[in-house]
Every structure is written in structure tokens, then in C-alpha cells.
Design an enzyme around this catalytic site. Structure first.
Site, PDB file in Angstrom:
ATOM      1  N   HIS A  29      27.020   1.964 -28.009  1.00 53.32           N
ATOM      2  CA  HIS A  29      26.094   2.533 -27.914  1.00 53.32           C
ATOM      3  C   HIS A  29      26.114   3.689 -28.946  1.00 53.32           C
ATOM      4  CE1 HIS A  29      27.928   5.629 -25.489  1.00 53.32           C
ATOM      5  NE2 HIS A  29      28.484   4.744 -25.007  1.00 53.32           N
ATOM      6  N   HIS A  81      15.520  10.697 -22.095  1.00 56.33           N
ATOM      7  CA  HIS A  81      15.391  10.264 -23.446  1.00 56.33           C
ATOM      8  C   HIS A  81      14.480  10.918 -24.181  1.00 56.33           C
ATOM      9  CE1 HIS A  81      18.201   6.616 -22.534  1.00 56.33           C
ATOM     10  NE2 HIS A  81      18.897   7.634 -22.675  1.00 56.33           N
ATOM     11  N   HIS A 132      24.162   0.226 -18.183  1.00 56.59           N
ATOM     12  CA  HIS A 132      22.959   0.901 -17.368  1.00 56.59           C
ATOM     13  C   HIS A 132      23.113   0.461 -15.896  1.00 56.59           C
ATOM     14  CE1 HIS A 132      20.661   2.023 -21.076  1.00 56.59           C
ATOM     15  NE2 HIS A 132      21.404   2.891 -20.902  1.00 56.59           N
ATOM     16  N   TYR A 147      34.516   0.859 -23.415  1.00 60.39           N
ATOM     17  CA  TYR A 147      34.426  -0.055 -22.499  1.00 60.39           C
ATOM     18  C   TYR A 147      35.004  -1.294 -22.808  1.00 60.39           C
ATOM     19  CZ  TYR A 147      30.559   3.538 -22.396  1.00 60.39           C
ATOM     20  OH  TYR A 147      29.827   4.627 -22.517  1.00 60.39           O
ATOM     21  N   ASP A 152      21.654  15.710 -17.932  1.00 61.38           N
ATOM     22  CA  ASP A 152      22.273  14.059 -18.159  1.00 61.38           C
ATOM     23  C   ASP A 152      23.778  14.385 -18.305  1.00 61.38           C
ATOM     24  OD1 ASP A 152      22.821  11.443 -18.758  1.00 61.38           O
ATOM     25  OD2 ASP A 152      21.453  11.373 -20.537  1.00 61.38           O
ATOM     26  N   GLU A 200      27.904  11.814 -25.944  1.00 65.63           N
ATOM     27  CA  GLU A 200      28.422  10.911 -25.203  1.00 65.63           C
ATOM     28  C   GLU A 200      29.262   9.783 -25.586  1.00 65.63           C
ATOM     29  OE1 GLU A 200      25.061   8.614 -23.095  1.00 65.63           O
ATOM     30  OE2 GLU A 200      23.837  10.303 -24.077  1.00 65.63           O
ATOM     31  N   ASP A 248       0.796  -1.362  -0.115  1.00 63.74           N
ATOM     32  CA  ASP A 248       0.048  -0.076   0.210  1.00 63.74           C
ATOM     33  C   ASP A 248       0.937   1.234  -0.081  1.00 63.74           C
ATOM     34  OD1 ASP A 248       1.035  -0.301   2.631  1.00 63.74           O
ATOM     35  OD2 ASP A 248      -0.762   0.058   3.512  1.00 63.74           O
ATOM     36  N   ASP A 263      26.999   8.639 -14.120  1.00 68.95           N
ATOM     37  CA  ASP A 263      26.171   9.215 -14.954  1.00 68.95           C
ATOM     38  C   ASP A 263      25.074   9.585 -14.130  1.00 68.95           C
ATOM     39  OD1 ASP A 263      24.103   9.701 -16.909  1.00 68.95           O
ATOM     40  OD2 ASP A 263      24.990   7.888 -18.132  1.00 68.95           O
ATOM     41  N   GLU A 299      30.011  12.748 -21.061  1.00 77.27           N
ATOM     42  CA  GLU A 299      28.819  13.302 -21.446  1.00 77.27           C
ATOM     43  C   GLU A 299      28.414  14.521 -21.197  1.00 77.27           C
ATOM     44  OE1 GLU A 299      24.105  11.765 -21.439  1.00 77.27           O
ATOM     45  OE2 GLU A 299      25.435  10.968 -20.035  1.00 77.27           O
ATOM     46  N   HIS A 302      21.440  11.556 -27.844  1.00 79.08           N
ATOM     47  CA  HIS A 302      19.863  11.601 -27.678  1.00 79.08           C
ATOM     48  C   HIS A 302      19.418  12.878 -27.447  1.00 79.08           C
ATOM     49  CE1 HIS A 302      19.929  11.605 -23.383  1.00 79.08           C
ATOM     50  NE2 HIS A 302      20.717  10.675 -23.363  1.00 79.08           N
ATOM     51  N   ARG A 346      33.128   6.943 -20.121  1.00 82.88           N
ATOM     52  CA  ARG A 346      32.299   7.756 -20.838  1.00 82.88           C
ATOM     53  C   ARG A 346      32.346   9.245 -20.279  1.00 82.88           C
ATOM     54  NH1 ARG A 346      28.297   4.916 -20.238  1.00 82.88           N
ATOM     55  NH2 ARG A 346      26.990   5.814 -18.564  1.00 82.88           N
TER      56      ARG A 346
END
Length: 439
Positions: free
Chosen positions: A349, A360, A242, A387, A270, A383, A36, A259, A406, A353, A404
Site C-alpha cells: 500500500h 481519506h 482492511h 505483511y 487515524d 504509515e 425500517d 488501526d 501510523e 493520505h 503497520r
């Protein structure tokens, strides 16, 4: 955001709709977290974009029927209820909503079904984002069927159902002056959070300690929530794109990839930065980091009106592929490696975006099958990354390194504005900032 902004958006949508059309937009509902309890409420982006009303279970109705010379807007929202408000918080209610928000009329949500029948009746076209909200789908389709089943009552269902996102996504892609200011603010807050993490990091702390520092900075500057699940990946966790577990101990000698972006009045930042736990990059880390940074800066040179994201991406791919060849991580010829996409083992990747109310964000990347040209008012990320998995078939010294970088770029008439420029990203700037660690 002033109501004039919302009214301008409503007017633009009504002008873009076919004559004698009605548009229905449902708000988000509460989402159960467990038993709940619910997740913190976040308004539906389309609904927020057109009226800014902050409560769940509401509906916005817009019509350009010929009897409304300037268009018509109706809000349905939860009614005032003293008992429910004691337990769950204050409600605006229809009376105050009409005074406070950019609508002509407001009614209680429990009148929705009956009044929507009257409102939809007689319109030629219905604009509605089918599939976006399953509960809303069920209500709308039942109302349409009721209208179709009532010819003897002189009722008429719309002859066509049109996806409202066709218009709204294109509207949202181009940011107004007000939106840009909100995104600058989101970027500034997120920048401070990344700098705080760089000052705080130390071996034997946990990834979630960095996450907590970042979220604390967001909240202390008025951005209560992150715009998405914060990624804090140390060591080879940075090779999981991710990664959100954020529960591993930080080790000397490792890089940590963060990130993270806040949400400011609905608009997302971002940012990704990668930095050493110890405060100093190793030689191998420097080489890969500089390669990613060169790729980003080369891509930046392509970010300007009438160029495309693909042009920037192709340049970034070429820089990364050549760099991997130079480091003997890839073998062979540059052209062949690009053609065969061998770089995708290490850079899998896309480059970019759209960014806005959603991290996104909405908006087509192609028009008539062709990559769409960049135009002033668009906001996007750039970005690139590298890797190298722990089990990659490369020299052991490269394994387990994930990087990375970005940034958030606003397209201007002459090129771009980097909204996240203040977040340190050169090796010298990062190492200099980390000398001021907070402990």
C-alpha cells in the site's frame, strides 16, 4: 466551531466562484440499515464544512450574484413537526436555523423545489458536485430542465455546470487554526484509546473485546463514533489490510494490529499501532517491527514544506527493501528489487493520505501531473508496513506477521508536528506500558 469559521469559508468559496454563480450543496440523508432502521446519521463533509448544520435532508445555497453585495446564503431544512419529533427526535426548524447557523435565510425543506427554481434562475454558472449525491442530481437536473423549458416565463438556466469540489477540495486540504485544534483533540482521544487497548489485551480475549475497549474510550471522552471501521487484526489477520471482522481469539505469541481513530466534531484521527498479545515481542517480531519503525522515521525526515509525499515514500521503500534483503526475505540487489517492486509482496500500500473531515480526505496529490509539494496546514498520515502472508515463500519463522505503524502529521513552516506522538511505538515504550495491563 464558531459561525465565523463557517462564514469565512463561505466567503472564500464565493470569491473563488466565477461572477454571477450559484452553488448548491445537499446534506446527507438517512441510510437504511435494515427494514425500517437507519445507520447513525453522519453529515456530508462538504455540507458540514460550509455551515455545520447537523440534520439530514437539508440544502445550502450560496450565491455571488451582483445584487448580493456580500453574497447570499440560504438553508433549507426539515420543518418543525411535533408528531415526527415525538418519534424521531427534535428538529431545529427554519426559524431557529436562521438564528443559530451562518445563513441569511432559512426555509422548510418542502419548499425546496419551488424556491430553488427562483434562486437558480438568472445565474450564469451553477456550482454543484455532480455524482456525489444521486438523489440531489435528480432534483437539480430536473430543475435545470424546467428552467430551460420556460423561456416564455423569462426564466434562464445557468449556461455552465461547474464541479464545486474543484474549489472545496483545495480549501479543505489546508487546515485553519480551529481545525488543527480539533484534530489535535481527535488525535489525543485516539491515542488514549490505543494505550487502553495495550493495557487490556490478553490471550483468550477476542479481537472484538479490544474493539469495544477502544470505542468505549472514544465515547467516554466525547467522541461518540469512530472515524472509520476499526481494524483489530491478531496474528495473520493483520496481513489483511482492511480487516474488520474482529471476531477471532487472541493468542499468546501473536501480534495484534489495531488501526483505529475517533471522529471529533467531524474531524478524524487515524492511528495504527502493533503490539504483542503477551506484552513482549519475539525476536522475529522485533526485527520486522524495528524495520517498519526505521522506515517510518526515515520517511519523517522527508516530511517538510516543499518536499513531496513521493520523496518520503521512496525513502521508506528503500529502507524496507534493504531490511527485507538483510533478513533474507528478499534476494538479490537493492536497486533491482526496488525497480521490479519486489517489496510489494510484503508492503503493498501507499505511505500516506490526507486527513481531515474524511479519514481519506480530499485534495489532489498531483498538480499538472507533478507530485505536489507539501505546504503548511496540510495534515497527512505516514504509515509504512510489512505483511508476510501465512503462505508466503519465505522461512516459516516470518509467516503470518503483519505490522503497520501510523501517525498523523501536520505540516508546519519548519517541518511537521506529530499529532499522535504520545501513542507509544518503540518496543521499549510499548512493553513498558503493557506491564501496567488492566486485566
Amino acid at each position: 466551531m464558531d459561525n465565523s469559521e463557517f462564514l469565512s469559508r463561505q466567503t472564500h468559496l464565493l470569491h473563488k466562484m466565477q461572477p454571477n454563480s450559484i452553488c448548491l450543496l445537499p446534506a446527507s440523508g438517512l441510510v437504511t440499515r435494515s427494514r425500517d432502521t437507519e445507520f447513525p446519521f453522519r453529515q456530508d463533509s462538504y455540507f458540514h464544512y460550509l455551515c455545520g448544520f447537523p440534520e439530514p435532508d437539508a440544502w445550502l445555497v450560496l450565491s455571488n450574484h451582483q445584487e448580493y453585495s456580500k453574497g447570499m446564503s440560504v438553508l433549507f431544512c426539515l420543518d418543525k413537526d411535533p408528531t415526527m419529533e415525538i418519534w424521531h427526535g427534535r428538529r431545529v426548524g427554519p426559524k431557529q436555523a436562521k438564528q443559530q447557523y451562518p445563513v441569511n435565510m432559512a426555509f422548510a425543506e418542502d419548499e425546496l423545489g419551488e424556491r430553488l427554481l427562483d434562486l437558480i434562475d438568472g445565474h450564469q454558472n451553477l456550482y454543484f458536485a455532480q455524482g456525489h449525491n444521486p438523489n440531489a442530481d435528480e432534483l437539480v437536473f430536473s430543475l435545470l430542465q424546467a428552467l430551460r423549458d420556460a423561456p416564455k416565463q423569462s426564466r434562464q438556466a445557468p449556461a455552465s455546470l461547474i464541479d464545486s469540489r474543484i474549489i472545496l477540495d483545495e480549501m479543505r486540504l489546508f487546515k485553519s487554526t480551529t481545525e488543527i485544534e480539533l484534530m489535535r483533540k481527535a488525535a489525543a482521544i485516539a491515542t488514549q484509546a490505543h494505550m487502553r487497548a495495550m493495557r487490556f489485551v490478553a490471550a483468550d480475549k477476542n479481537e472484538y473485546h479490544l474493539e469495544a475497549e477502544i470505542h468505549h474510550e472514544f465515547a467516554m471522552q466525547g467522541a461518540k463514533y469512530p472515524a472509520y471501521g476499526t481494524i483489530v487484526g491478531a496474528g495473520d489477520n493483520a496481513c489483511i489490510l482492511h480487516y474488520t471482522e474482529n471476531n477471532q481469539v487472541l493468542k499468546d505469541g501473536d501480534l495484534v494490529l489495531i488501526d483505529a481513530g475517533c471522529e471529533w466534531q467531524g474531524y478524524a484521527a487515524d492511528i495504527t499501532r502493533t503490539f504483542p498479545v503477551s506484552g513482549q515481542f519475539s525476536e522475529q517480531q522485533k526485527q520486522l517491527y524495528e524495520l517498519v519503525l526505521r522506515a517510518q522515521l526515515a520517511a519523517f525526515e522527508q516530511i517538510k514544506p516543499n518536499n513531496t509525499i513521493k520523496q518520503a515514500s521512496d525513502v521508506a521503500v528503500a529502507v524496507i527493501t534493504q531490511g527485507l534483503l538483510d533478513l533474507d526475505i528478499l534476494k538479490g540487489d537493492l536497486t533491482d528489487n526496488i525497480k521490479q517492486q519486489n517489496y510489494r509482496e510484503f508492503y503493498m500500500h501507499g505511505l500516506s493520505h490526507w486527513l481531515g473531515l474524511d479519514v481519506h480526505d480530499v485534495g489532489n496529490y498531483k498538480i499538472d501531473g507533478q507530485d505536489r509539494p507539501l505546504k503548511p496546514g496540510m495534515v497527512l498520515t505516514v504509515e509504512p508496513g510489512i505483511y508476510i502472508a501465512p503462505d508466503a515463500k519465505v522461512d516459516n519463522k516470518w509467516r503470518g506477521i503483519g505490522i503497520r505503524i501510523e501517525d498523523n502529521l501536520l505540516i508546519t513552516t519548519s517541518g511537521y508536528e506529530n499529532l499522535t506522538l504520545a501513542a507509544p511505538k518503540t518496543i521499549n515504550d510499548i512493553e513498558a506500558l503493557m506491564l501496567t495491563k488492566s486485566g
